[in-house]
Design a protein around this motif. Structure first.
Motif, PDB file in Angstrom:
ATOM      1  N   GLN A   1       0.849  -1.179   0.000  1.00  0.00           N
ATOM      2  CA  GLN A   1       0.000   0.000   0.000  1.00  0.00           C
ATOM      3  C   GLN A   1       0.888   1.232   0.000  1.00  0.00           C
ATOM      4  N   ASP A   2       0.459   2.229  -0.726  1.00  0.00           N
ATOM      5  CA  ASP A   2       1.191   3.492  -0.823  1.00  0.00           C
ATOM      6  C   ASP A   2       0.445   4.547  -0.021  1.00  0.00           C
ATOM      7  N   ASN A   3       1.195   5.364   0.711  1.00  0.00           N
ATOM      8  CA  ASN A   3       0.625   6.447   1.493  1.00  0.00           C
ATOM      9  C   ASN A   3       1.390   7.714   1.145  1.00  0.00           C
ATOM     10  N   GLU A   4       0.668   8.780   0.878  1.00  0.00           N
ATOM     11  CA  GLU A   4       1.315  10.032   0.473  1.00  0.00           C
ATOM     12  C   GLU A   4       2.235  10.595   1.552  1.00  0.00           C
ATOM     13  N   ILE A   5       1.881  10.409   2.796  1.00  0.00           N
ATOM     14  CA  ILE A   5       2.664  10.968   3.897  1.00  0.00           C
ATOM     15  C   ILE A   5       3.826  10.060   4.284  1.00  0.00           C
ATOM     16  N   TYR A   6       3.549   8.746   4.458  1.00  0.00           N
ATOM     17  CA  TYR A   6       4.552   7.834   5.016  1.00  0.00           C
ATOM     18  C   TYR A   6       5.267   6.984   3.970  1.00  0.00           C
ATOM     19  N   GLY A   7       4.808   6.969   2.746  1.00  0.00           N
ATOM     20  CA  GLY A   7       5.445   6.179   1.706  1.00  0.00           C
ATOM     21  C   GLY A   7       4.789   4.824   1.510  1.00  0.00           C
ATOM     22  N   LYS A   8       5.515   3.932   0.849  1.00  0.00           N
ATOM     23  CA  LYS A   8       4.993   2.624   0.480  1.00  0.00           C
ATOM     24  C   LYS A   8       5.422   1.570   1.497  1.00  0.00           C
ATOM     25  N   ILE A   9       4.491   0.676   1.811  1.00  0.00           N
ATOM     26  CA  ILE A   9       4.795  -0.470   2.659  1.00  0.00           C
ATOM     27  C   ILE A   9       4.467  -1.729   1.866  1.00  0.00           C
ATOM     28  N   GLU A  10       5.362  -2.701   1.947  1.00  0.00           N
ATOM     29  CA  GLU A  10       5.160  -3.970   1.266  1.00  0.00           C
ATOM     30  C   GLU A  10       5.830  -5.080   2.058  1.00  0.00           C
ATOM     31  N   PHE A  11       5.581  -6.315   1.641  1.00  0.00           N
ATOM     32  CA  PHE A  11       6.065  -7.450   2.427  1.00  0.00           C
ATOM     33  C   PHE A  11       7.586  -7.456   2.548  1.00  0.00           C
ATOM     34  N   SER A  12       8.295  -6.978   1.541  1.00  0.00           N
ATOM     35  CA  SER A  12       9.753  -7.037   1.586  1.00  0.00           C
ATOM     36  C   SER A  12      10.359  -6.081   2.614  1.00  0.00           C
ATOM     37  N   ASN A  13       9.530  -5.169   3.169  1.00  0.00           N
ATOM     38  CA  ASN A  13      10.009  -4.283   4.220  1.00  0.00           C
ATOM     39  C   ASN A  13      10.093  -4.971   5.578  1.00  0.00           C
ATOM     40  N   LEU A  14       9.452  -6.120   5.717  1.00  0.00           N
ATOM     41  CA  LEU A  14       9.352  -6.789   7.016  1.00  0.00           C
ATOM     42  C   LEU A  14       9.892  -8.215   6.917  1.00  0.00           C
ATOM     43  N   LYS A  15      10.924  -8.523   7.694  1.00  0.00           N
ATOM     44  CA  LYS A  15      11.557  -9.843   7.641  1.00  0.00           C
ATOM     45  C   LYS A  15      10.616 -10.951   8.088  1.00  0.00           C
TER      46      LYS A  15
END
Length: 178
Positions: free
Chosen positions: A38-52
């Motif tokens: 999911q993309d957020n204008e304020i905080y940026g993009k979050i995706e599975f590869s961000n979390l081990k």
């Protein structure tokens, strides 16, 4: 003897059914995890590869689906070898791996919803609702697959340990000595 044969066949059908159920559950949780972003204008993009922890979940889901497929095929092959011990050990290992990945994934979901004020992590689900909603679905799929492997572990343990005689009691040992 007929009742024993029917019970063995029923147990085999339950075993195979649970293994077949695990495959789509694990594949679905992998697919949902890999495509969750999911993309957020304020905080940026979050995706599975961000979390081990999500990477770990994908790995364990792949292992559990692959093992379940191999196990269901080999369980119907006659005279391959004595598979009871192999299934017992593998079922235990996969169940424990699923517990470990479920625990790490559960922590991610908890932190996403509640944050950790002690280390100044704020919750993320108010900003990433769709991402968190899919995390809940993934967690549910993983827990159902884990329950299937829990039952499979019990079935494989039953198969292995019913092949042995129960240990002798102290009275039986004394009776054999005299």
């Amino acid at each position: 003897m007929m009742i024993l044969s029917e019970n063995v066949h029923t147990l085999k059908v339950i075993d195979s059914s649970l293994r077949l159920i695990v495959i789509p559950l694990s594949v679905a949780s992998m697919w949902l995890t890999l495509t969750n972003h999911q993309d957020n204008e304020i905080y940026g993009k979050i995706e599975f590869s961000n979390l081990k922890g999500l990477k770990f979940l994908v790995s364990i889901s792949a292992i559990s689906a692959g093992y379940a497929l191999v196990a269901v095929i080999s369980s119907w092959v006659k005279n391959l070898m004595n598979k009871a011990w192999i299934f017992f050990v593998c079922d235990q290992v996969v169940a424990y791996l699923m517990v470990a990945s479920g625990g790490s994934f559960g922590e991610i979901v908890y932190l996403a919803y509640n944050g950790n004020p002690k280390v100044t992590w704020s919750e993320a689900c108010s900003s990433y609702r769709r991402f968190c909603g899919r995390l809940n679905v993934i967690l549910a799929l993983h827990l159902i697959a884990l329950l299937c492997f829990f039952v499979l572990s019990l079935i494989s343990a039953f198969r292995v340990f019913t092949r042995f005689e129960p240990p002798l009691s102290s009275k039986e040992v004394e009776g054999e000595r005299t």
